[in-house]
Design an enzyme around this catalytic site. Structure first.
Site, mmCIF file in Angstrom:
data_model
loop_
_atom_site.group_PDB
_atom_site.id
_atom_site.type_symbol
_atom_site.label_atom_id
_atom_site.label_comp_id
_atom_site.label_asym_id
_atom_site.label_seq_id
_atom_site.Cartn_x
_atom_site.Cartn_y
_atom_site.Cartn_z
ATOM 1 N N GLU A 1 119.936 -10.390 -1.785
ATOM 2 C CA GLU A 1 119.970 -10.775 -0.376
ATOM 3 C C GLU A 1 121.314 -11.356 0.031
ATOM 4 O O GLU A 1 121.711 -11.270 1.183
ATOM 5 C CB GLU A 1 118.845 -11.787 -0.099
ATOM 6 C CG GLU A 1 118.603 -12.045 1.367
ATOM 7 C CD GLU A 1 117.300 -12.785 1.621
ATOM 8 O OE1 GLU A 1 117.302 -13.684 2.470
ATOM 9 O OE2 GLU A 1 116.288 -12.464 0.966
ATOM 10 N N ASP B 1 115.323 -12.102 -1.900
ATOM 11 C CA ASP B 1 114.472 -13.276 -2.112
ATOM 12 C C ASP B 1 113.013 -12.857 -2.228
ATOM 13 O O ASP B 1 112.518 -12.011 -1.461
ATOM 14 C CB ASP B 1 114.631 -14.262 -0.960
ATOM 15 C CG ASP B 1 115.903 -15.088 -1.108
ATOM 16 O OD1 ASP B 1 116.650 -14.862 -2.076
ATOM 17 O OD2 ASP B 1 116.148 -15.948 -0.253
ATOM 18 N N TYR C 1 112.799 -21.724 -6.698
ATOM 19 C CA TYR C 1 112.753 -21.073 -5.379
ATOM 20 C C TYR C 1 112.176 -22.007 -4.318
ATOM 21 O O TYR C 1 111.099 -22.576 -4.497
ATOM 22 C CB TYR C 1 111.922 -19.798 -5.479
ATOM 23 C CG TYR C 1 111.927 -18.967 -4.227
ATOM 24 C CD1 TYR C 1 113.062 -18.251 -3.846
ATOM 25 C CD2 TYR C 1 110.805 -18.895 -3.412
ATOM 26 C CE1 TYR C 1 113.073 -17.482 -2.694
ATOM 27 C CE2 TYR C 1 110.794 -18.126 -2.253
ATOM 28 C CZ TYR C 1 111.934 -17.427 -1.901
ATOM 29 O OH TYR C 1 111.944 -16.670 -0.765
#
Length: 690
Positions: free
Chosen positions: A7, A103, A300
């Site tokens: 990303e 992501d 994350y």
């Protein structure tokens, strides 16, 4: 060769390092059988309205609703170069498979799929799904690549969210802007969020405080308080009775209580606590934690889970030690690393990503070198891990009741038996709660003397304005009671809620007020007015929470995308067809611009802005532009006086007009020659004698 698409460039570089793709090319890296490239956020997005019909560029009520049968897409001009790189790689003959490394969430899936579809790529697709940017996590992720088709429903959900936002945003914004003659931004999630804030603000303004009174009896050892009394005369009577009297203990009750460890952070809980303790906005917190994630210091961030999976139990002792070593505990205090792993492990409560925790990269890392915001957020994440793995907080709570001339008074205190997990916050001076003092030993029937008596006045409190902490909580929990038996979603997602708040502020519907640390979110006059005229179907938080639930159902395969979008389209079409303008709208939305006259086309007010004198009715299109070539060629300015003359009489005298042919000046009268076209025309009249 395999093509990996991340990303962001920074993420692509971390992946390339693990894969051994070290050769730098224009827009990608190459090596060891891999091309590693990247998007830059959304490279491909939904096309604007004029792509479907050139006439849609001009806002007109008769064109609504605008609901495309087939949506079209366009490329951001500043991102065309990188998209060309990706399209070339996707269609390269030596690329045999594509790996989606964007992501691991709904938006990441959408970003990749739109590029993949735009390039008309048909090659096998795999998915990298990881919760940490550490080298070991990346390596393990590539060893367990998933079939990209497993995430088709996640993409459908993301695609529906994007299209629903487009349909509601485009149509509702145009509808209300045209009807009320000014720019009014309306959104599927944005408007219900604003509605909650407006409602809270209205309740605060309407609140009438009620006074109450308490009688306080106090000596050097203890303070007893009466119940709240609404009648001041009765409170004064009680005060008179108790003056210079003694108290008799009627009951002493002590209970041992246990406070369990807090759960680990998900994104929303972390944003809330950072806002409450440090004053950072939700958006700032997301930026800090995203940076920490890319620096491999935490997992994350965009997660809605507060638990870890079974396979993570073995790493917790290490992470506990690393967290303990990284935090600035006093050197003269002995602090142990906790590890009650069973408290944070529950695979059944982890869907896409587990809770936010530090990574092994914290080992030997000096967090003092981090920027202040990142250091503060990482400190809380590490501290929360220790607290969640720590022992129970155990205390004894004592409530004593005493009588004074048949009137009841109470006091309360507590003593700590085991500080447990709260010891970590205490040592770092991050504890939010003030500890109640312990009570002196008292026994039933004991007489207490030497009290001073006083009456204290208080008032009932109005609801508090939303902070980002409490607003995020409200967004997360909206509709919870209506969704007891189903998976609950709230308004927006953990990843999007901070952006919604920032958007409302940027378009002047919301503002932050307060001191440096505690900021309250308050609607502007325009925000209040907008919610006043919006119907329930657009601004209901419950309805929006139900939409989020349906998007989740699409992801789970329980609802079709077509069914969801059909419902959104029908609601939007009904809104356009049935909505009536609220009476007194000129009072609801008073213009702050000076009125220079009436529009010759539609009779609405014409007001001045930076570029010209424009009709307030956007569907009309009448405008006298200040930089009009007719005037600039004559070295004249279209002033407010000229505009007023033209609107009132259709004419205005000009002196000293410059002639491009002769270089001389002349006097004339300019006249409106408006035929209703896109641009207003002018003609000159000259004195007949001359």
């Amino acid at each position: 060769m395999k093509l990996v698409i991340a990303e962001k460039p920074s993420v692509a570089q971390s992946i390339a390092k693990v894969l051994g793709a070290a050769s730098k090319k224009d827009g990608y890296l190459e090596g060891n059988g891999y091309y590693v490239s990247w998007c830059v956020g959304h490279l491909v997005g939904l096309a604007p309205t004029e792509r479907y019909n050139e006439n849609y560029k001009k806002w007109d009520l008769k064109d609504l609703p605008i609901i495309p049968k087939n949506f079209e897409y366009e490329v951001s001009k500043d991102k065309e170069k990188q998209l060309k790189v990706l399209c070339k790689l996707l269609n390269s003959n030596d690329v045999e498979a594509v790996i989606n490394a964007c992501d691991a969430g709904r938006e990441g899936e959408l970003i990749f799929r739109l590029v993949y579809r735009f390039a008309k790529c048909q090659k096998p697709m795999q998915r990298l799904w990881i919760s940490s940017m550490e080298d070991t996590a990346i390596k393990q992720g590539f060893e367990k690549l998933k079939d990209g088709k497993e995430y088709d429903l996640l993409y459908e959900s993301a695609d529906c969210r994007q299209k629903a936002d487009w349909i509601v945003g485009i149509n509702a914004t145009r509808l209300f802007s045209l009807l009320y003659n000014q720019q009014l931004n309306v959104g599927r999630v944005m408007s219900p969020t604003l509605s909650m804030i407006v409602e809270r603000n209205a309740n605060i303004n309407a609140f009438q405080p009620t006074p109450f009174y308490t009688v306080v009896l106090e000596n050097k050892a203890v303070t007893f308080i009466s119940e709240k009394i609404e009648d001041k005369a009765k409170a004064e009577e009680l005060l008179s009775i108790c003056k210079n009297k003694h108290l008799v203990i009627s009951n002493v009750e002590s209970k041992e209580k246990t406070e369990k460890q807090p759960k680990l952070y998900d994104l929303t809980t972390l944003q809330r606590e950072v806002n409450r303790k440090l004053g950072f906005t939700a958006n700032q917190t997301l930026e800090y934690i995203q940076s920490l994630y890319e620096k491999k210091l935490c997992t994350y961030p965009r997660t809605d889970s507060r638990f870890l999976t079974e396979d993570m139990a073995d790493i917790l002792p290490e992470l506990s030690l690393y967290s303990l070593a990284a935090l600035p505990f006093p050197k003269d205090k002995e602090v142990n690393a906790p590890c009650n792993a069973r408290l944070v492990i529950d695979s059944g409560k982890v869907s896409d990503h587990h809770a936010i925790i530090p990574t092994k990269s914290l080992k030997n890392y000096d967090i003092e070198q981090l920027p202040y915001g990142e250091k503060a957020v990482l400190t809380l994440i590490a501290l929360r891990l220790l607290s969640s793995l720590g022992d129970n907080h155990i205390y004894s709570e004592t409530i004593a009741t005493a009588m004074c001339e048949d009137n009841t008074f109470t006091t309360k205190g507590k003593s700590i038996i085991q500080n447990g997990f709260k010891e970590y916050e205490k040592l770092l001076n991050l504890s939010e709660n003030k500890e109640e003092p312990a009570l002196p030993l008292m026994a039933e029937g004991e007489v207490l003397e030497n009290f001073t008596a006083q009456m204290k006045e208080g008032k009932t409190s109005a609801p508090k304005q939303f902070t980002e902490d409490t607003l995020l909580s409200a967004m997360e929990n909206t509709g919870k009671e209506e969704n007891i038996e189903k998976e609950f979603c709230g308004i927006g997602t953990p990843a999007t809620r901070s952006g919604i708040i920032e958007k409302l502020i940027s378009i002047n519907l919301l503002e932050r007020k307060g001191d440096k640390k505690t900021k309250y979110l308050v609607p502007t006059d325009k925000g209040n007015a907008l919610i006043t005229i919006l119907p329930e179907s657009i601004c209901s938080p419950i309805t929006t929470a139900e939409w989020e639930e349906k998007l989740k159902a699409i992801e789970l395969g329980e609802l079709s995308a077509d069914e969801f979008l059909d419902g959104i389209s029908k609601m939007t079409a009904s809104l356009v067809k049935t909505y009536d303008v609220v009476k007194g709208s000129q009072q609801i939305f008073p213009s702050d611009r000076a009125i220079v006259g009436k529009c010759p086309r539609c009779s609405n007010d014409v007001t001045e802005n930076k570029k010209g004198f424009c009709c307030n009715n956007k569907s009309c299109g009448f405008a006298l532009w200040k930089e009009n070539r007719f005037f600039t060629a004559k070295k004249k300015k279209l002033t407010e006086k000229i505009a007023k003359d033209l609107l009132q009489t259709g004419k205005s005298k000009l002196t000293g007009c410059y002639s491009e042919k002769t270089g001389k000046t002349y006097n004339a009268t300019v006249c409106l020659d408006d035929t209703g076209d896109k641009y207003v025309n002018f003609v000159l009249e000259f004195d007949k004698e001359k």
